[in-house]
Enzyme design. Sequence first.
Site, mmCIF file in Angstrom:
data_model
loop_
_atom_site.group_PDB
_atom_site.id
_atom_site.type_symbol
_atom_site.label_atom_id
_atom_site.label_comp_id
_atom_site.label_asym_id
_atom_site.label_seq_id
_atom_site.Cartn_x
_atom_site.Cartn_y
_atom_site.Cartn_z
ATOM 1 N N ASP A 72 0.272 -2.743 12.358
ATOM 2 C CA ASP A 72 0.677 -3.168 11.007
ATOM 3 C C ASP A 72 0.917 -4.681 11.024
ATOM 4 O O ASP A 72 1.871 -5.169 11.642
ATOM 5 C CB ASP A 72 1.949 -2.426 10.593
ATOM 6 C CG ASP A 72 2.295 -2.696 9.143
ATOM 7 O OD1 ASP A 72 2.394 -1.742 8.361
ATOM 8 O OD2 ASP A 72 2.464 -3.889 8.773
ATOM 9 N N ARG A 86 0.848 -1.179 0.000
ATOM 10 C CA ARG A 86 0.000 0.000 0.000
ATOM 11 C C ARG A 86 0.887 1.233 0.000
ATOM 12 O O ARG A 86 1.691 1.408 0.906
ATOM 13 C CB ARG A 86 -0.823 -0.053 1.287
ATOM 14 C CG ARG A 86 -2.170 0.534 1.195
ATOM 15 C CD ARG A 86 -2.988 0.183 2.413
ATOM 16 N NE ARG A 86 -2.481 0.676 3.679
ATOM 17 C CZ ARG A 86 -3.250 1.109 4.667
ATOM 18 N NH1 ARG A 86 -4.556 1.116 4.507
ATOM 19 N NH2 ARG A 86 -2.749 1.507 5.795
ATOM 20 N N THR A 110 -0.944 7.582 -0.949
ATOM 21 C CA THR A 110 -2.212 7.492 -1.690
ATOM 22 C C THR A 110 -3.105 6.368 -1.171
ATOM 23 O O THR A 110 -4.292 6.329 -1.484
ATOM 24 C CB THR A 110 -1.929 7.197 -3.173
ATOM 25 O OG1 THR A 110 -1.292 5.899 -3.259
ATOM 26 C CG2 THR A 110 -1.001 8.236 -3.791
ATOM 27 N N ASP A 154 4.355 -6.025 9.690
ATOM 28 C CA ASP A 154 5.464 -5.734 10.614
ATOM 29 C C ASP A 154 5.395 -6.613 11.854
ATOM 30 O O ASP A 154 6.421 -7.057 12.373
ATOM 31 C CB ASP A 154 5.443 -4.256 11.025
ATOM 32 C CG ASP A 154 5.992 -3.350 9.929
ATOM 33 O OD1 ASP A 154 6.763 -3.849 9.084
ATOM 34 O OD2 ASP A 154 5.639 -2.157 9.915
HETATM 35 C C1 PRP Z 1 -1.422 -4.300 4.536
HETATM 36 C C2 PRP Z 1 -2.353 -5.493 4.653
HETATM 37 C C3 PRP Z 1 -3.195 -5.376 3.408
HETATM 38 C C4 PRP Z 1 -3.321 -3.901 3.246
HETATM 39 C C5 PRP Z 1 -4.652 -3.500 3.738
HETATM 40 O O1 PRP Z 1 -0.393 -4.585 3.667
HETATM 41 O O2 PRP Z 1 -1.693 -6.714 4.768
HETATM 42 O O3 PRP Z 1 -2.592 -5.977 2.284
HETATM 43 O O4 PRP Z 1 -2.288 -3.283 4.042
HETATM 44 O O5 PRP Z 1 -4.908 -2.182 3.494
HETATM 45 P P1 PRP Z 1 -6.015 -1.694 2.479
HETATM 46 O O6 PRP Z 1 -7.253 -2.474 2.772
HETATM 47 O O7 PRP Z 1 -6.161 -0.234 2.837
HETATM 48 O O8 PRP Z 1 -5.536 -1.891 1.085
HETATM 49 P P2 PRP Z 1 0.839 -3.617 3.428
HETATM 50 O O9 PRP Z 1 0.568 -2.705 2.285
HETATM 51 O O10 PRP Z 1 1.212 -2.957 4.723
HETATM 52 O O11 PRP Z 1 1.961 -4.604 2.942
HETATM 53 P P3 PRP Z 1 2.674 -5.844 3.684
HETATM 54 O O12 PRP Z 1 1.678 -6.958 3.746
HETATM 55 O O13 PRP Z 1 3.804 -6.138 2.770
HETATM 56 O O14 PRP Z 1 3.131 -5.393 5.042
HETATM 57 N N1 URA Z 2 -2.678 -2.631 7.136
HETATM 58 C C1 URA Z 2 -2.318 -3.065 8.361
HETATM 59 O O1 URA Z 2 -1.393 -3.892 8.483
HETATM 60 N N2 URA Z 2 -2.973 -2.588 9.423
HETATM 61 C C2 URA Z 2 -3.984 -1.721 9.322
HETATM 62 O O2 URA Z 2 -4.559 -1.333 10.354
HETATM 63 C C3 URA Z 2 -4.347 -1.263 8.046
HETATM 64 C C4 URA Z 2 -3.679 -1.741 6.969
#
Ligand code: PRP
Ligand code: URA
Length: 209
Positions: free
Chosen positions: A200, A104, A108, A203
């Site tokens: 997160d 994400r 944006t 993380d």
């Molecule tokens: C997080 C999560 C989703 C997304 C959700 O991923 O695992 O994929 O955010 O957010 P949204 O519904 O607003 O799209 P992230 O982009 O942090 O990537 P990661 O899984 O690599 O940590």
């Molecule tokens: N992605 C995450 O990992 N946590 C949130 O709360 C939203 C998006």
Amino acid sequence: MSEIIVVDHPLVQHKLTLMRRTKTATADFRRLAREIALLLGYEITRNLLLEPLAIETPLEPMQASRLAGKKLCLISILRAGNGLLDGMLDLVPSARVGHIGLYRDPETLQPVEYYYKVPEDLAERPVVVLDPMLATANSAVAAVDRIKRDGATEIKFCCLLAAPEGVRRLTTAHPDVAVFTAAIDRELDDHGYILPGLGDAGDRIYGTK
Ligand code: PRP
Ligand code: URA
């Protein structure tokens, strides 16, 4: 009509509470994600089709049942989706697995795709998309758009936590996709994080912060 299934089983709710706590260690967080995924998977797979199978027990022949049709396909949205993958594979070891790499953009909140590999015959398989967090749902909608372009028709979405905003967006964009979650939280904050949430997910699963 969209189906939203909140799995309110006491074990799921207890484990989710442990995951939410700041002081929960990375190894415990990862184990709990795997355990909840298995429990959610139990509900998600409830309607898989069975076919009769003649077998012999040590005592006599019988008509038993086995899963019918092509094996389930699990699609993990990288990277946090992998936190749910092992628990689902514990339950359905012969499932096929696809990966969609999305992150994400923090400004944006739009998803950026960096990897895509799924089984070729998606159209013939029930598909479960895995991602622990359904926040804005931008990632989920992009993932479902992508696999529909590759023929997937029977799709369920599995997450740990959803925001009401994300549920509305996903079910509006894809009313045919049933959403399974352990909880629907209050709202999103200004940075697109779920409140009260668990932080997160990526993380916390991988200990990167
Ligand atoms: C997080 C999560 C989703 C997304 C959700 O991923 O695992 O994929 O955010 O957010 P949204 O519904 O607003 O799209 P992230 O982009 O942090 O990537 P990661 O899984 O690599 O940590
Ligand atoms: N992605 C995450 O990992 N946590 C949130 O709360 C939203 C998006």
